[in-house]
Design an enzyme around this catalytic site. Sequence first.
Site, PDB file in Angstrom:
ATOM      1  N   THR A 179       1.507  -5.862  -8.090  1.00  0.00           N
ATOM      2  CA  THR A 179       0.131  -5.377  -8.051  1.00  0.00           C
ATOM      3  C   THR A 179      -0.782  -6.582  -8.174  1.00  0.00           C
ATOM      4  O   THR A 179      -0.554  -7.448  -9.005  1.00  0.00           O
ATOM      5  CB  THR A 179      -0.154  -4.388  -9.185  1.00  0.00           C
ATOM      6  OG1 THR A 179      -1.550  -4.099  -9.181  1.00  0.00           O
ATOM      7  CG2 THR A 179       0.214  -4.948 -10.562  1.00  0.00           C
ATOM      8  N   GLY A 220      -2.370  -4.480   2.881  1.00  0.00           N
ATOM      9  CA  GLY A 220      -2.037  -5.358   1.763  1.00  0.00           C
ATOM     10  C   GLY A 220      -0.538  -5.455   1.559  1.00  0.00           C
ATOM     11  O   GLY A 220       0.248  -5.151   2.466  1.00  0.00           O
ATOM     12  N   THR A 227      -3.306  -0.780  -7.960  1.00  0.00           N
ATOM     13  CA  THR A 227      -2.028  -0.319  -7.414  1.00  0.00           C
ATOM     14  C   THR A 227      -1.097   0.194  -8.521  1.00  0.00           C
ATOM     15  O   THR A 227      -1.116  -0.336  -9.627  1.00  0.00           O
ATOM     16  CB  THR A 227      -1.366  -1.536  -6.735  1.00  0.00           C
ATOM     17  OG1 THR A 227      -2.253  -1.996  -5.723  1.00  0.00           O
ATOM     18  CG2 THR A 227      -0.024  -1.208  -6.140  1.00  0.00           C
TER      19      THR A 227
END
Lengths: 332, 332
Positions: B251, B231, B201
């Site tokens: 992340t 997510g 990410t």
Amino acid sequence: MKKIFLPFLLLGTLAFCQKKYVMVIHGGAGTITKANLSPEKEKEYRETLTKALQRGYNEIKNGKSSLDAVTVAIIVMEDSPLFNAGKGAVFTNEGKNELDASIMTGNNRKAGAVAGVTTVKNPILAAKAVMQQSEHVMMAGAGAEKFAKEKGLEIVDPKYFWTERAWNSLQKVKAMEAEKKTSKNEQKLPDYFLIDQKFGTVGAVALDKNGIITAGTSTGGMTNKKFNRIGDSPIIGAGTYANDQVGLSGTGWGEFFIRTVASKTVADRMKFLKENVKDAAQASIDDIGQLGGDGGIIALDKDGNIAMSFNTEGMYRGAVTDKGEIEVYIYK
Amino acid sequence: MKKIFLPFLLLGTLAFCQKKYVMVIHGGAGTITKANLSPEKEKEYRETLTKALQRGYNEIKNGKSSLDAVTVAIIVMEDSPLFNAGKGAVFTNEGKNELDASIMTGNNRKAGAVAGVTTVKNPILAAKAVMQQSEHVMMAGAGAEKFAKEKGLEIVDPKYFWTERAWNSLQKVKAMEAEKKTSKNEQKLPDYFLIDQKFGTVGAVALDKNGIITAGTSTGGMTNKKFNRIGDSPIIGAGTYANDQVGLSGTGWGEFFIRTVASKTVADRMKFLKENVKDAAQASIDDIGQLGGDGGIIALDKDGNIAMSFNTEGMYRGAVTDKGEIEVYIYK
């Protein structure tokens, strides 16, 4: 001796007087006034809320988990056409019913959520399955439906969610939208209408004999919804949250609950500022109000204290004590 | 006189020495070590992170908004095949690329997010459009794509997101999954593999000359993802959050960021406990670690202090000061 025992006696009496709740529920907040709710409808709402509380209470009383209690209570409301969740879900702009739900257990902070499902009879069970039977927290659309089916949940024809009330509501909103578009003076839709498109979500929070709190929320979204909008109900921290101190479920103008991360804010105010559940819930609703949003939030803490805060005219709501005393309220 | 001025002199010197950052970015956390990153690849990562910081800095320097800075920095990373966002997005179990992104501006707490889009070249621009041009915060799938198209965003053939690296990664994970299924002793997948499926990410937080903080996050999700899993990246409060004190982007193993409402927790620790940004970010990562998760979080507060906390072996990350000094780091 008197001097020593008197404070204990007083404290003991207070503890005896103070109700310990084991469950609190809501069936949506909005422009709910005596004037726009017929006595017959009011009776139906009161009966269904009472039934949900009674079912949830029975679970807790019988030593079942708060997860079981929340699930059965929400299923009562999902199966009723009265609420914007499950059977009574409102229609999207495309005439579909897209349902969202989430659930969270406080002791382990495990959570599950589904967004935009169209064929799962009880979305709260799909959220529970995601929590218990997958490594994920959130699933959406066709994927979530496939998962629910694989796990043996009841799948229905989308027609199951058709109700006259929800369908008429969509037609009305569309007609007003069209009128707005053709009207030269860009009339605004009446506020009550815009607001009531967004409400009706159901939720429950329970505290079991092991001291474990569970919170859950289920919704049909908003009438005339476009672009696969996702509201706050399936968002952990926004519409639903639980930790070892408190459980929460929100209902209202979802965008504001997401932006303020409403449920987690209440939990953090209690944890970090040591606020009680009522003050913390009220602060979160006040914050939403200051941004221009509205709705309500229910909360139940580890000691059995509840909050039912809202800044709308009414909220279908109720609670039950550890003695089985049921309270149901609608108006302010 | 000496006695009075000495403390001021010291404080003044400290203030002079203390760097004021205007932007912090990340390109994912995971098992990133010297041993498994070639010098050539490391150079590419460093160059792209530097380019993203430079572009973002230029916006701030030229008096543009933190929203502009975050957007251009994330686009640099989305357009690079190096990161699991935009062009470099990993593949789902069905061989598709489903992208998520979100953005939030701190002064007004407005936010936008998209989940599961497959044809929008730059999902961060779709999140920005949802924030600025709709009454919603979050849109998913086909609806979000329709909205992005209506708003004139660049739509690409899903093939655009095909990269050899991401494709090979899917084949490897599937092969290992198949082996696991046929293996009699139910071998576990190596941890590094399970973990690295979840990372990559990208995110950015910026502070502009008006003191406004913006945070944004963009991801391709996880390799071999099933059931339209969502997510933490498009979830406000989990992967992205901003208020008037701090902006955050996370992340890592998204499920844990959702369950802990990681970004909002950092903001609330700062607001309610008066913790500094480094301690608050570290506490949130520690909490994720205690639940068994991992990842990293970047933060930038209103005074230009940053945090880049992670409990993985590495995190692609960097920051730039108000003087334009760029720092880029990869390992612990």
